[in-house]
Write a protein that holds these residues in place. Sequence first.
Motif, mmCIF file in Angstrom:
data_model
loop_
_atom_site.group_PDB
_atom_site.id
_atom_site.type_symbol
_atom_site.label_atom_id
_atom_site.label_comp_id
_atom_site.label_asym_id
_atom_site.label_seq_id
_atom_site.Cartn_x
_atom_site.Cartn_y
_atom_site.Cartn_z
ATOM 1 N N THR A 1 2.004 -5.379 19.160
ATOM 2 C CA THR A 1 1.744 -5.218 17.741
ATOM 3 C C THR A 1 0.674 -4.153 17.594
ATOM 4 O O THR A 1 -0.387 -4.249 18.211
ATOM 5 N N TYR A 2 0.967 -3.143 16.797
ATOM 6 C CA TYR A 2 0.052 -2.021 16.615
ATOM 7 C C TYR A 2 -0.702 -2.192 15.306
ATOM 8 O O TYR A 2 -0.095 -2.446 14.266
ATOM 9 N N GLN A 3 -2.015 -2.044 15.364
ATOM 10 C CA GLN A 3 -2.848 -2.131 14.165
ATOM 11 C C GLN A 3 -3.427 -0.749 13.888
ATOM 12 O O GLN A 3 -4.099 -0.173 14.745
ATOM 13 N N PHE A 4 -3.133 -0.242 12.684
ATOM 14 C CA PHE A 4 -3.554 1.096 12.292
ATOM 15 C C PHE A 4 -4.590 1.028 11.180
ATOM 16 O O PHE A 4 -4.686 0.040 10.458
ATOM 17 N N ARG A 5 -5.310 2.120 11.043
ATOM 18 C CA ARG A 5 -6.315 2.260 9.984
ATOM 19 C C ARG A 5 -6.130 3.634 9.354
ATOM 20 O O ARG A 5 -5.784 4.599 10.022
ATOM 21 N N TYR A 6 -6.369 3.709 8.054
ATOM 22 C CA TYR A 6 -6.351 4.997 7.369
ATOM 23 C C TYR A 6 -7.530 5.044 6.410
ATOM 24 O O TYR A 6 -7.984 4.018 5.905
ATOM 25 N N VAL A 7 -8.049 6.246 6.190
ATOM 26 C CA VAL A 7 -9.201 6.441 5.312
ATOM 27 C C VAL A 7 -8.890 7.605 4.381
ATOM 28 O O VAL A 7 -8.365 8.634 4.811
ATOM 29 N N PHE A 8 -9.203 7.418 3.107
ATOM 30 C CA PHE A 8 -9.058 8.499 2.130
ATOM 31 C C PHE A 8 -10.251 8.448 1.179
ATOM 32 O O PHE A 8 -10.888 7.420 1.019
ATOM 33 N N ASP A 9 -10.554 9.588 0.570
ATOM 34 C CA ASP A 9 -11.688 9.692 -0.354
ATOM 35 C C ASP A 9 -11.192 9.864 -1.777
ATOM 36 O O ASP A 9 -10.226 10.572 -2.022
ATOM 37 N N VAL A 10 -11.883 9.209 -2.694
ATOM 38 C CA VAL A 10 -11.663 9.402 -4.127
ATOM 39 C C VAL A 10 -13.023 9.688 -4.734
ATOM 40 O O VAL A 10 -13.908 8.826 -4.704
ATOM 41 N N ASP A 11 -13.198 10.883 -5.232
ATOM 42 C CA ASP A 11 -14.472 11.312 -5.822
ATOM 43 C C ASP A 11 -15.642 11.080 -4.868
ATOM 44 O O ASP A 11 -16.703 10.596 -5.261
ATOM 45 N N GLY A 12 -15.431 11.376 -3.585
ATOM 46 C CA GLY A 12 -16.499 11.250 -2.602
ATOM 47 C C GLY A 12 -16.728 9.850 -2.071
ATOM 48 O O GLY A 12 -17.585 9.639 -1.217
ATOM 49 N N VAL A 13 -15.974 8.876 -2.547
ATOM 50 C CA VAL A 13 -16.112 7.490 -2.087
ATOM 51 C C VAL A 13 -14.980 7.194 -1.098
ATOM 52 O O VAL A 13 -13.803 7.284 -1.454
ATOM 53 N N PRO A 14 -15.323 6.844 0.156
ATOM 54 C CA PRO A 14 -14.269 6.552 1.141
ATOM 55 C C PRO A 14 -13.664 5.165 0.922
ATOM 56 O O PRO A 14 -14.355 4.211 0.575
ATOM 57 N N HIS A 15 -12.363 5.087 1.095
ATOM 58 C CA HIS A 15 -11.624 3.822 1.021
ATOM 59 C C HIS A 15 -10.842 3.683 2.317
ATOM 60 O O HIS A 15 -10.175 4.620 2.745
ATOM 61 N N THR A 16 -10.925 2.504 2.921
ATOM 62 C CA THR A 16 -10.276 2.257 4.204
ATOM 63 C C THR A 16 -9.201 1.190 4.039
ATOM 64 O O THR A 16 -9.434 0.146 3.430
ATOM 65 N N GLY A 17 -8.049 1.464 4.602
ATOM 66 C CA GLY A 17 -6.950 0.504 4.587
ATOM 67 C C GLY A 17 -6.467 0.234 5.994
ATOM 68 O O GLY A 17 -6.692 1.039 6.906
ATOM 69 N N HIS A 18 -5.829 -0.894 6.181
ATOM 70 C CA HIS A 18 -5.311 -1.306 7.485
ATOM 71 C C HIS A 18 -3.880 -1.774 7.313
ATOM 72 O O HIS A 18 -3.510 -2.300 6.264
ATOM 73 N N PHE A 19 -3.101 -1.597 8.353
ATOM 74 C CA PHE A 19 -1.769 -2.194 8.372
ATOM 75 C C PHE A 19 -1.357 -2.435 9.809
ATOM 76 O O PHE A 19 -1.881 -1.845 10.742
ATOM 77 N N THR A 20 -0.433 -3.362 9.967
ATOM 78 C CA THR A 20 0.060 -3.767 11.277
ATOM 79 C C THR A 20 1.563 -3.558 11.305
ATOM 80 O O THR A 20 2.251 -3.793 10.309
ATOM 81 N N THR A 21 2.061 -3.117 12.455
ATOM 82 C CA THR A 21 3.498 -2.927 12.589
ATOM 83 C C THR A 21 3.924 -3.252 14.015
ATOM 84 O O THR A 21 3.097 -3.308 14.928
ATOM 85 N N SER A 22 5.199 -3.463 14.180
ATOM 86 C CA SER A 22 5.730 -3.773 15.506
ATOM 87 C C SER A 22 5.853 -2.494 16.322
ATOM 88 O O SER A 22 5.752 -1.377 15.802
ATOM 89 N N GLU A 23 6.097 -2.666 17.590
ATOM 90 C CA GLU A 23 6.242 -1.527 18.500
ATOM 91 C C GLU A 23 7.399 -0.628 18.066
ATOM 92 O O GLU A 23 7.304 0.597 18.141
ATOM 93 N N ASP A 24 8.483 -1.226 17.597
ATOM 94 C CA ASP A 24 9.654 -0.451 17.188
ATOM 95 C C ASP A 24 9.378 0.441 15.983
ATOM 96 O O ASP A 24 10.007 1.489 15.836
#
Length: 174
Positions: free
Chosen positions: A75-98
């Motif tokens: 099971t792969y756990q990923f993270r992504y980060v994006f900025d809105v008006d200089g404020v960072p927001h972090t999200g996470h998601f999990t997916t299978s190997e396939d």
Amino acid sequence: MIRIPVSDTAHARLVRASRWLCVAAYGVLVAVFATSALGGHLRAQAILKDAVTVEAPVTLDTIDEKRHKGRVSHTYQFRYVFDVDGVPHTGHFTTSEDNAAPYLGDAAQVTVAYARADPARFERLERLQAQQGLGAVLGRLVGALLMLAGLAFLVHLLVTRRLFVRQAAPVAAG
């Protein structure tokens, strides 16, 4: 399998109790599943009503390995980060190997949608689009509830016909 012999009257009471407990447990699970499904749908509608989309770089956080009966799954756990008006927001998601291949590249990106009025409300666009259609959400919900009904019925049968059995009538000596 363990079999517990009980009298006919006790068995009749156990059948009634098992029936009511299985129906009550099913009712609770229906409420939990429906609340979760409709909550996700309403959240997706609220975000997509006034959405802004951005591309966010994806990074791999961890890979979890599970072994079950000789099979190995990841099971792969990923993270992504994006900025809105200089404020960072972090999200996470999990997916299978396939399903992890698109996110494993050097410049892997994911499309994120956030509510213009409240950028803290965001999710991956593909997930929001999957939850946006009420028909698809209700279809998955009905399928899950039918499987749960079958499971509740199976539990009832196991309890009343395999675990607690009617005591055999004594054989008259002759």
